[in-house]
Design a protein around this motif. Structure first.
Motif, PDB file in Angstrom:
ATOM      1  N   ILE A  74      31.786  33.501  40.231  1.00 54.15           N
ATOM      2  CA  ILE A  74      30.495  33.792  39.599  1.00 54.15           C
ATOM      3  C   ILE A  74      30.784  34.505  38.285  1.00 54.15           C
ATOM      4  CG2 ILE A  74      28.261  34.908  39.817  1.00 54.15           C
ATOM      5  CD1 ILE A  74      28.587  34.828  42.838  1.00 54.15           C
ATOM      6  N   MET A  75      30.261  33.945  37.211  1.00 58.05           N
ATOM      7  CA  MET A  75      30.502  34.484  35.873  1.00 58.05           C
ATOM      8  C   MET A  75      29.199  34.968  35.259  1.00 58.05           C
ATOM      9  SD  MET A  75      31.965  32.470  32.471  1.00 58.05           S
ATOM     10  CE  MET A  75      33.692  32.475  32.976  1.00 58.05           C
ATOM     11  N   VAL A  76      29.302  36.013  34.446  1.00 56.62           N
ATOM     12  CA  VAL A  76      28.186  36.493  33.623  1.00 56.62           C
ATOM     13  C   VAL A  76      28.661  36.520  32.180  1.00 56.62           C
ATOM     14  CG1 VAL A  76      26.629  38.410  33.101  1.00 56.62           C
ATOM     15  CG2 VAL A  76      27.203  37.872  35.496  1.00 56.62           C
ATOM     16  N   GLN A  77      27.892  35.907  31.300  1.00 56.46           N
ATOM     17  CA  GLN A  77      28.151  35.983  29.866  1.00 56.46           C
ATOM     18  C   GLN A  77      26.999  36.726  29.195  1.00 56.46           C
ATOM     19  OE1 GLN A  77      28.809  32.110  28.149  1.00 56.46           O
ATOM     20  NE2 GLN A  77      30.669  31.723  29.326  1.00 56.46           N
ATOM     21  N   VAL A  78      27.349  37.556  28.202  1.00 58.37           N
ATOM     22  CA  VAL A  78      26.346  38.273  27.409  1.00 58.37           C
ATOM     23  C   VAL A  78      26.649  38.026  25.936  1.00 58.37           C
ATOM     24  CG1 VAL A  78      25.304  40.499  26.856  1.00 58.37           C
ATOM     25  CG2 VAL A  78      26.100  40.053  29.191  1.00 58.37           C
ATOM     26  N   GLN A  79      25.620  37.713  25.179  1.00 54.27           N
ATOM     27  CA  GLN A  79      25.743  37.490  23.738  1.00 54.27           C
ATOM     28  C   GLN A  79      24.438  37.908  23.080  1.00 54.27           C
ATOM     29  OE1 GLN A  79      26.512  33.392  24.846  1.00 54.27           O
ATOM     30  NE2 GLN A  79      24.826  32.677  23.530  1.00 54.27           N
ATOM     31  N   SER A  80      24.366  37.822  21.755  1.00 55.18           N
ATOM     32  CA  SER A  80      23.184  38.331  21.046  1.00 55.18           C
ATOM     33  C   SER A  80      22.497  37.290  20.183  1.00 55.18           C
ATOM     34  CB  SER A  80      23.575  39.544  20.194  1.00 55.18           C
ATOM     35  OG  SER A  80      23.919  40.635  21.031  1.00 55.18           O
ATOM     36  N   SER A  81      22.811  36.021  20.402  1.00 48.79           N
ATOM     37  CA  SER A  81      22.109  34.942  19.702  1.00 48.79           C
ATOM     38  C   SER A  81      22.254  33.667  20.504  1.00 48.79           C
ATOM     39  CB  SER A  81      22.655  34.751  18.281  1.00 48.79           C
ATOM     40  OG  SER A  81      24.063  34.629  18.280  1.00 48.79           O
ATOM     41  N   LEU A  82      21.330  32.752  20.299  1.00 50.46           N
ATOM     42  CA  LEU A  82      21.313  31.451  20.959  1.00 50.46           C
ATOM     43  C   LEU A  82      20.634  30.503  19.980  1.00 50.46           C
ATOM     44  CD1 LEU A  82      22.312  30.472  23.752  1.00 50.46           C
ATOM     45  CD2 LEU A  82      19.957  30.691  24.563  1.00 50.46           C
ATOM     46  N   ALA A  99      35.158  46.846  34.351  1.00 49.61           N
ATOM     47  CA  ALA A  99      36.186  46.827  33.309  1.00 49.61           C
ATOM     48  C   ALA A  99      37.065  45.591  33.447  1.00 49.61           C
ATOM     49  CB  ALA A  99      37.030  48.098  33.399  1.00 49.61           C
ATOM     50  N   ASP A 100      37.734  45.265  32.352  1.00 51.72           N
ATOM     51  CA  ASP A 100      38.704  44.171  32.316  1.00 51.72           C
ATOM     52  C   ASP A 100      38.085  42.816  32.632  1.00 51.72           C
ATOM     53  OD1 ASP A 100      40.776  46.050  31.783  1.00 51.72           O
ATOM     54  OD2 ASP A 100      40.920  46.473  33.937  1.00 51.72           O
ATOM     55  N   GLY A 101      36.794  42.657  32.305  1.00 52.37           N
ATOM     56  CA  GLY A 101      36.151  41.360  32.486  1.00 52.37           C
ATOM     57  C   GLY A 101      35.905  40.971  33.925  1.00 52.37           C
ATOM     58  N   LYS A 102      35.920  41.940  34.824  1.00 47.68           N
ATOM     59  CA  LYS A 102      35.716  41.641  36.230  1.00 47.68           C
ATOM     60  C   LYS A 102      34.272  41.893  36.642  1.00 47.68           C
ATOM     61  CE  LYS A 102      40.523  42.678  37.482  1.00 47.68           C
ATOM     62  NZ  LYS A 102      41.424  43.522  38.301  1.00 47.68           N
ATOM     63  N   VAL A 143      31.022  36.768  22.393  1.00 45.93           N
ATOM     64  CA  VAL A 143      30.488  36.493  23.729  1.00 45.93           C
ATOM     65  C   VAL A 143      31.316  37.288  24.729  1.00 45.93           C
ATOM     66  CG1 VAL A 143      30.061  34.749  25.498  1.00 45.93           C
ATOM     67  CG2 VAL A 143      29.696  34.189  23.079  1.00 45.93           C
ATOM     68  N   ALA A 144      30.665  38.206  25.443  1.00 46.39           N
ATOM     69  CA  ALA A 144      31.352  39.024  26.450  1.00 46.39           C
ATOM     70  C   ALA A 144      31.283  38.320  27.799  1.00 46.39           C
ATOM     71  CB  ALA A 144      30.719  40.403  26.533  1.00 46.39           C
ATOM     72  N   VAL A 145      32.401  38.355  28.547  1.00 47.86           N
ATOM     73  CA  VAL A 145      32.512  37.570  29.776  1.00 47.86           C
ATOM     74  C   VAL A 145      33.026  38.442  30.918  1.00 47.86           C
ATOM     75  CG1 VAL A 145      33.585  35.572  30.871  1.00 47.86           C
ATOM     76  CG2 VAL A 145      32.976  35.479  28.440  1.00 47.86           C
ATOM     77  N   TRP A 146      32.373  38.314  32.079  1.00 47.91           N
ATOM     78  CA  TRP A 146      32.830  38.939  33.324  1.00 47.91           C
ATOM     79  C   TRP A 146      32.779  37.884  34.424  1.00 47.91           C
ATOM     80  CZ3 TRP A 146      29.614  41.054  29.778  1.00 47.91           C
ATOM     81  CH2 TRP A 146      29.962  42.315  29.236  1.00 47.91           C
ATOM     82  N   GLN A 147      33.694  37.939  35.355  1.00 46.60           N
ATOM     83  CA  GLN A 147      33.641  37.007  36.472  1.00 46.60           C
ATOM     84  C   GLN A 147      34.304  37.593  37.712  1.00 46.60           C
ATOM     85  OE1 GLN A 147      35.726  33.290  35.974  1.00 46.60           O
ATOM     86  NE2 GLN A 147      37.385  34.209  34.806  1.00 46.60           N
ATOM     87  N   THR A 148      33.862  37.068  38.862  1.00 48.94           N
ATOM     88  CA  THR A 148      34.452  37.471  40.137  1.00 48.94           C
ATOM     89  C   THR A 148      35.773  36.734  40.334  1.00 48.94           C
ATOM     90  OG1 THR A 148      33.438  35.682  41.408  1.00 48.94           O
ATOM     91  CG2 THR A 148      32.125  37.683  41.098  1.00 48.94           C
ATOM     92  N   GLY A 149      36.503  37.127  41.353  1.00 45.20           N
ATOM     93  CA  GLY A 149      37.610  36.306  41.812  1.00 45.20           C
ATOM     94  C   GLY A 149      37.056  35.120  42.579  1.00 45.20           C
TER      95      GLY A 149
END
Length: 647
Positions: A593-601, A428-431, A485-491
């Motif tokens: 370390i970041m992860v992005q998720v999207q539905s087109s490229l 949650a919260d993009g983490k 574009v959904a984004v999550w990342q570590t500290g």
């Protein structure tokens, strides 16, 4: 008396002969001298021989007969004085003549590609050949011609053509020692692997570079079912005029993002440009699923059924924007046959597609420790060929050689992958973190096919090499703030995280539509206080840079069966699993370390209409609909990217 006169006549004739010959030569010269030029003398000549007697090389152009009578144009080059030299063969659809005439020079190293120069200087016989149907060769061109079998009943394929070529060379090149190596990148990587199927006895070593292996699973045409729009351009260019050019799309100037978007589906785009009847284009449009049409063309499957007899060094770039799938796929099927771990090796360098054959100092904004490409060619690849073709000492080729980006050093390992898959969980919260969230939840975004996420900042020119070649290392901040574009990342990391292998996506997601694409990006986020300002040479500052380590797409309709697409039930949480490209990378302390998720490229991949249709290539304008995408995390639906971590 008669004898005396004969002797005198003979003596006189001897004295006159030089004068007579000189006079005859003058008459012949006068007879052969061209007419005096006038202002109206035509200025066109039939031929100018650029190779002068002072050249340090020998060049021969021959037409080598195949078993069906077709003749293939072949250039043979070597330094003058070569004896007992091994043959290094490349078989290409990209103009053998041009590859051996780079610069009008009397030095062999100027005429050949960089990858050939070390070999040419060391007494190798360099051979380049046009495959059948292309450029100066006879016959019919079939793109990635299938092997003789269920899809090909002609008795002729690239394997037989390689066999016939090698057989002719060892019998007709007197300067050779009868040993042949084969090398090539991309399509030439495909023909290199084909030569290893039922190989000629004289074929002693092979280096397939970034080979085209499976065009549906992850090389060139499709990636996990999503279609690469640039494939249409390639098919037309190869089909026209034996590959000699003239098949470029007449799109005009401007942003290709807009051009492709305005056209509609891949099928509509083909109709708009009048290419819908080109055979190569039809192959794509009429076969969007992984049926026998594609699965029976997979080179790794062909090699899996045959013994391993040719020592093989497989090579690819970590950021290969065209053929990231093939070399690791072949390694997976050949390595189990390598009982002593000395017949097959895998090399992954810090390069773009075919980057190993050019300068390897940098890629996009990244700089490496010296010319990594030349270092590989000189330190590992050439000794590999020297051993098998010239009898040089064993090169001690490592089973796996990879370049660790992040710390910029070559590393050897006994196998691949090396890392243990460890989940990096979305939360949650993009983490993001390595602890699994206990509580389930989801993050949503709206994917609108009318506004697809671009794969590069606009304007996009699909034919611009400066955009295309380094796109996989482009800073991803240009889309990080998009609402789709959904984004999550570590500290910030407190210790290095080292991965060696292919990260695996384990995505739990739902859509309000009945079909969807999912794009996952694994990103190394640099600290925002990197004390390196942008330089004057055009490279950006690395402060806050979002460096892609792996980007890959998956078409949702194929989650159950690649050959049989099925609609997605709206709102149902489904599990999607696929691999990112193979990498050796170190996330350094202080980085995130970041992860992005999207539905087109887009427009690299065609747009998913997000409503299920039988053939997505011919989706109609009304099929393209917005959809709410839900990425789940925690609990029983804990989305993650599995990182192959080594200590």
């Amino acid at each position: 008396m008669i004898a005396h006169r004969s002797a005198a006549a003979t003596a006189l004739a001897g004295k006159l002969r030089p004068l007579l010959l000189a006079g005859a030569a003058m008459l012949m010269t006068a007879a052969q001298a061209p007419d005096r030029v006038t202002p109206m003398t035509p200025d066109v000549i039939d031929h100018y021989e650029q190779t002068l007697p002072s050249a340090d090389f020998v060049r021969r152009e021959v037409m080598i007969p195949m078993r069906d009578g077709t003749k293939l144009y072949t250039i043979i080059m070597m330094k003058k004085g070569v004896k007992n030299g091994p043959i290094l063969l490349s078989r290409s659809p990209y103009d053998a003549h041009g590859s051996a005439h780079r610069v009008a020079s009397q030095r062999i190293v100027d005429n050949l590609d960089v990858m050939d120069t070390e070999f040419a200087e060391d007494g190798y016989v360099i051979v380049h050949q046009d495959i059948r149907g292309m450029h100066r060769s006879e016959g019919q061109y079939i793109m990635n011609r299938p092997i003789v079998g269920p899809l090909n009943d002609t008795g002729i394929d690239e394997s037989t053509d390689a066999w016939d070529t090698i057989d002719w060379l060892v019998k007709n090149v007197p300067e050779s020692n009868g040993k042949v190596g084969i090398i090539g990148s991309s399509y030439l990587g495909f023909t290199t692997l084909m030569a290893e199927i039922n190989p000629h006895p004289a074929l002693k070593a092979a280096v397939p570079e970034s080979p085209m292996v499976d065009g549906w699973m992850g090389d060139d045409w499709f990636h996990n079912g999503a279609f690469r729009m640039s494939s249409l351009d390639y098919a037309v260019g190869q089909a026209f005029n034996k590959g000699d050019g003239g098949g470029e799309f007449a799109l005009g100037e401007g942003d290709h993002y807009s051009r492709y978007l305005e056209a509609g589906s891949a099928g509509d785009f083909a109709r708009k440009l009048g290419i819908e009847k080109v055979p190569g284009v039809r192959k794509f449009l009429e076969n969007p699923a992984y049926t026998d049409f594609w699965s029976l063309q997979a080179v790794d499957k062909w090699l899996a059924e045959r013994p391993l007899t040719v020592p093989t060094m497989l090579e690819l770039g970590q950021w290969d924007q065209e053929d990231s799938y093939g070399a690791p796929a072949v390694y997976r099927v050949l390595e189990p046959k390598d009982k002593n771990n000395d017949m097959v090796s895998l090399v992954i360098g810090p390069w773009r597609h075919s980057g190993a054959n050019h300068g390897g100092w940098s890629l996009g904004a990244l700089d490496f420790a010296g010319d990594t490409a030349k270092e590989w060619r000189v330190k590992w690849m050439k000794p590999f060929f020297d051993h098998y073709l010239k009898g040089a000492p064993a090169p001690r080729t490592p089973p796996v050689l990879t370049y660790a980006t992040g710390i910029n050093e070559w590393q050897t390992s006994p196998r691949w992958p090396m890392g243990t898959q460890t989940p990096l969980y979305l939360a949650a919260d993009g983490k993001a973190g390595f602890a699994k969230p206990a509580q389930a939840g989801h993050d949503d975004y709206v994917s609108d096919p009318a506004h697809p996420v671009p794969f590069l900042p606009r304007p996009i020119d699909m034919g611009d090499a400066t955009q295309w070649k380094p796109w996989l290392v482009h800073d991803q901040r240009f889309v990080s703030d998009r609402p789709d574009v959904a984004v999550w990342q570590t500290g910030p990391l407190d210790k290095p995280v080292h991965i060696m292998g292919a990260p695996q996506v384990d995505l739990f997601a739902a859509t309000s539509g009945t079909d969807s694409d999912w794009v996952v990006k694994l990103i190394d986020v640099y600290p925002n206080d990197v004390p390196e300002p942008a330089d004057q040479g055009g490279k950006p500052s690395m402060a806050g840079y979002e460096l892609p380590i792996g980007i890959e797409i998956f078409r949702g309709r194929y989650r159950e069966d690649f050959a049989k697409p099925v609609a997605i039930k709206p709102g149902k949480v489904e599990r999607y699993s696929w691999a990112l490209p193979n990498v050796n990378h170190v996330f350094l302390p202080g980085h995130r370390i970041m992860v992005q998720v999207q539905s087109s490229l887009f427009p690299l991949y065609d747009r998913n209409p997000q409503s299920f249709v039988d053939n997505i290539m011919f989706a109609k304008p009304g099929d393209y609909k917005k959809a709410t995408q839900s990425i789940w995390h925690g609990g029983a639906s804990a989305s993650s990217v599995m990182l192959p971590i080594v200590p």
